[in-house]
Design a protein around this motif. Sequence first.
Motif, short mmCIF file in Angstrom:
data_model
loop_
_atom_site.label_atom_id
_atom_site.label_comp_id
_atom_site.label_asym_id
_atom_site.label_seq_id
_atom_site.Cartn_x
_atom_site.Cartn_y
_atom_site.Cartn_z
N GLY A 1 35.76 10.94 85.47
CA GLY A 1 35.22 9.59 85.30
C GLY A 1 33.89 9.62 84.57
O GLY A 1 33.63 8.82 83.66
N ALA A 2 33.01 10.56 84.95
CA ALA A 2 31.69 10.66 84.32
C ALA A 2 31.81 11.10 82.87
O ALA A 2 31.07 10.62 82.00
CB ALA A 2 30.83 11.64 85.11
N ILE A 3 32.74 12.02 82.59
CA ILE A 3 32.93 12.49 81.22
C ILE A 3 33.45 11.36 80.33
O ILE A 3 32.97 11.15 79.21
CB ILE A 3 33.89 13.69 81.19
N TRP A 4 34.43 10.60 80.83
CA TRP A 4 34.96 9.48 80.05
C TRP A 4 33.88 8.42 79.82
O TRP A 4 33.80 7.84 78.73
CB TRP A 4 36.18 8.87 80.76
N GLN A 5 33.06 8.18 80.83
CA GLN A 5 31.99 7.19 80.66
C GLN A 5 31.01 7.66 79.59
O GLN A 5 30.55 6.86 78.75
CB GLN A 5 31.27 6.98 81.99
N TYR A 6 30.69 8.93 79.61
CA TYR A 6 29.77 9.50 78.62
C TYR A 6 30.31 9.32 77.20
O TYR A 6 29.59 8.87 76.29
CB TYR A 6 29.54 10.99 78.90
N TYR B 1 42.70 10.00 86.73
CA TYR B 1 41.47 9.55 86.06
C TYR B 1 41.82 8.34 85.21
O TYR B 1 42.98 7.90 85.20
CB TYR B 1 40.84 10.68 85.22
N ALA B 2 40.84 7.79 84.50
CA ALA B 2 41.10 6.53 83.79
C ALA B 2 40.16 6.37 82.60
O ALA B 2 39.11 7.02 82.51
CB ALA B 2 40.93 5.35 84.74
N THR B 3 40.55 5.46 81.70
CA THR B 3 39.72 5.18 80.52
C THR B 3 38.52 4.30 80.86
O THR B 3 37.55 4.28 80.12
CB THR B 3 40.52 4.42 79.45
N GLY B 4 38.62 3.55 81.94
CA GLY B 4 37.61 2.54 82.21
C GLY B 4 37.99 1.23 81.55
O GLY B 4 39.09 1.07 81.02
N THR C 1 38.91 5.02 92.29
CA THR C 1 39.85 4.04 92.85
C THR C 1 41.27 4.59 92.82
O THR C 1 42.02 4.46 93.80
CB THR C 1 39.78 2.72 92.05
N ALA C 2 41.65 5.20 91.70
CA ALA C 2 43.00 5.76 91.58
C ALA C 2 43.24 6.84 92.64
O ALA C 2 44.30 6.88 93.27
CB ALA C 2 43.20 6.33 90.19
N GLU D 1 34.37 -1.63 86.32
CA GLU D 1 33.12 -1.77 85.60
C GLU D 1 32.86 -0.56 84.71
O GLU D 1 32.17 -0.65 83.70
CB GLU D 1 31.96 -1.92 86.58
N ASN D 2 33.42 0.58 85.10
CA ASN D 2 33.20 1.81 84.35
C ASN D 2 34.30 2.82 84.68
O ASN D 2 35.15 2.57 85.54
CB ASN D 2 31.82 2.40 84.66
N CYS D 3 34.28 3.93 83.98
CA CYS D 3 35.31 4.96 84.16
C CYS D 3 35.19 5.66 85.50
O CYS D 3 36.19 6.08 86.08
CB CYS D 3 35.20 6.00 83.05
N ASP D 4 33.95 5.80 86.01
CA ASP D 4 33.72 6.44 87.30
C ASP D 4 34.46 5.69 88.41
O ASP D 4 35.19 6.28 89.22
CB ASP D 4 32.22 6.47 87.62
#
Length: 356
Positions: A276-281, A153-156, A131-132, A123-126
């Motif tokens: 995750g939070a940075i990518w989501q931002y 980490y991931a792109t989401g 999960t990874a 649902e999001n990058c976080d």
Amino acid sequence: MKKRLSLILLVLGLVGMIFYGYTVTTIFAQQRITLGFAHIWPAVHFTQVHQFTRYFKMVEKATKGKYILDIKWYPVSTLIGGAELYDGIIKGIAESGTSSFVYTPGRFPVMYTLCQPGIAPPENCDAAALTAMELYKKWRPKEFDDVKVLYFYATGPAWLHTKKPLKSLKDVKGLKVRATADNIEIFKALGAEPTSMVMGEVYMAAKKGIVDSLISPPETLEAWKHAELFDYSVFVPHFYSSFFWVAMNKDKWRSLPKDLQDAFDAVADEAAKEAGAIWQYFNTKSMEFAKKKPGGHQFYRFPESEWEGVKEIIKPIREKYISLLNGKGLPGKEIVDDASKIMEKYNKMKFEPWKP
């Protein structure tokens, strides 16, 4: 009065000497560790400017200031390409770095499960980053034994960026889409013409008409200037989510003091969470950026009914991947089921937004 003033000055002088001595001792007690770090983005990309800069400061803080990390940055193509980066770290060409699983398909079969269409859509990058981390900790796959894994980490979730709006998934047919190795099958099944290429090649490929659409997280609209190329983006989480590893050369790792190694290990989970939070931002920020361009940029979603047919297309892809894992002597169904369950767990969570 003079005696009192002299006494005060003496006390202040002694305090100053003690403080000065403590400061000098602290400074000289600090050790500077030089570390090369190669990655797959431009130097101005938020991964270098924010994510990894903060990560290494996080490590320093965990040592209580004993170590200063002097990072030598090697952005995209300045030292080694994204597809060669993992081998480059093994060989010591790069002391540490990060790259995407999709640049080396088949190299990381357990972790690459997360990149397969429909198996674990985030649902999001976080949720994707956490999960990874959990999947890796549970399985500790041997595919990463050649390096010291720092974190993931991931792109989401992905969006499909196009020059014209798509009214339904049927409109995907005929698109010349920049895809990745993991979603080529699903695009072919939908009648598209997928082409795999690294992100750095997309801009010119779209300019030349080699591709007329792109699947990627929305951050590329700003960071890679893709908002100049496309006017519409539709949410397609079942198609794609790209994951990344962060690793260090084993000899370099062994050369580090034990307490510095402990600091790297201690911050791994927090580093993934913050990434995750940075990518989501920045995904959200890039969407707002694209909307403000001349003529605007539209983001939309297909109705849920559109995905029923796609779920049928995804089923054989899932079964094929289970067979691939089984063929490598791994418990395929268990790994695939874990990936889905772990992602579902984190998808239900609320995350604190990151602020620069």
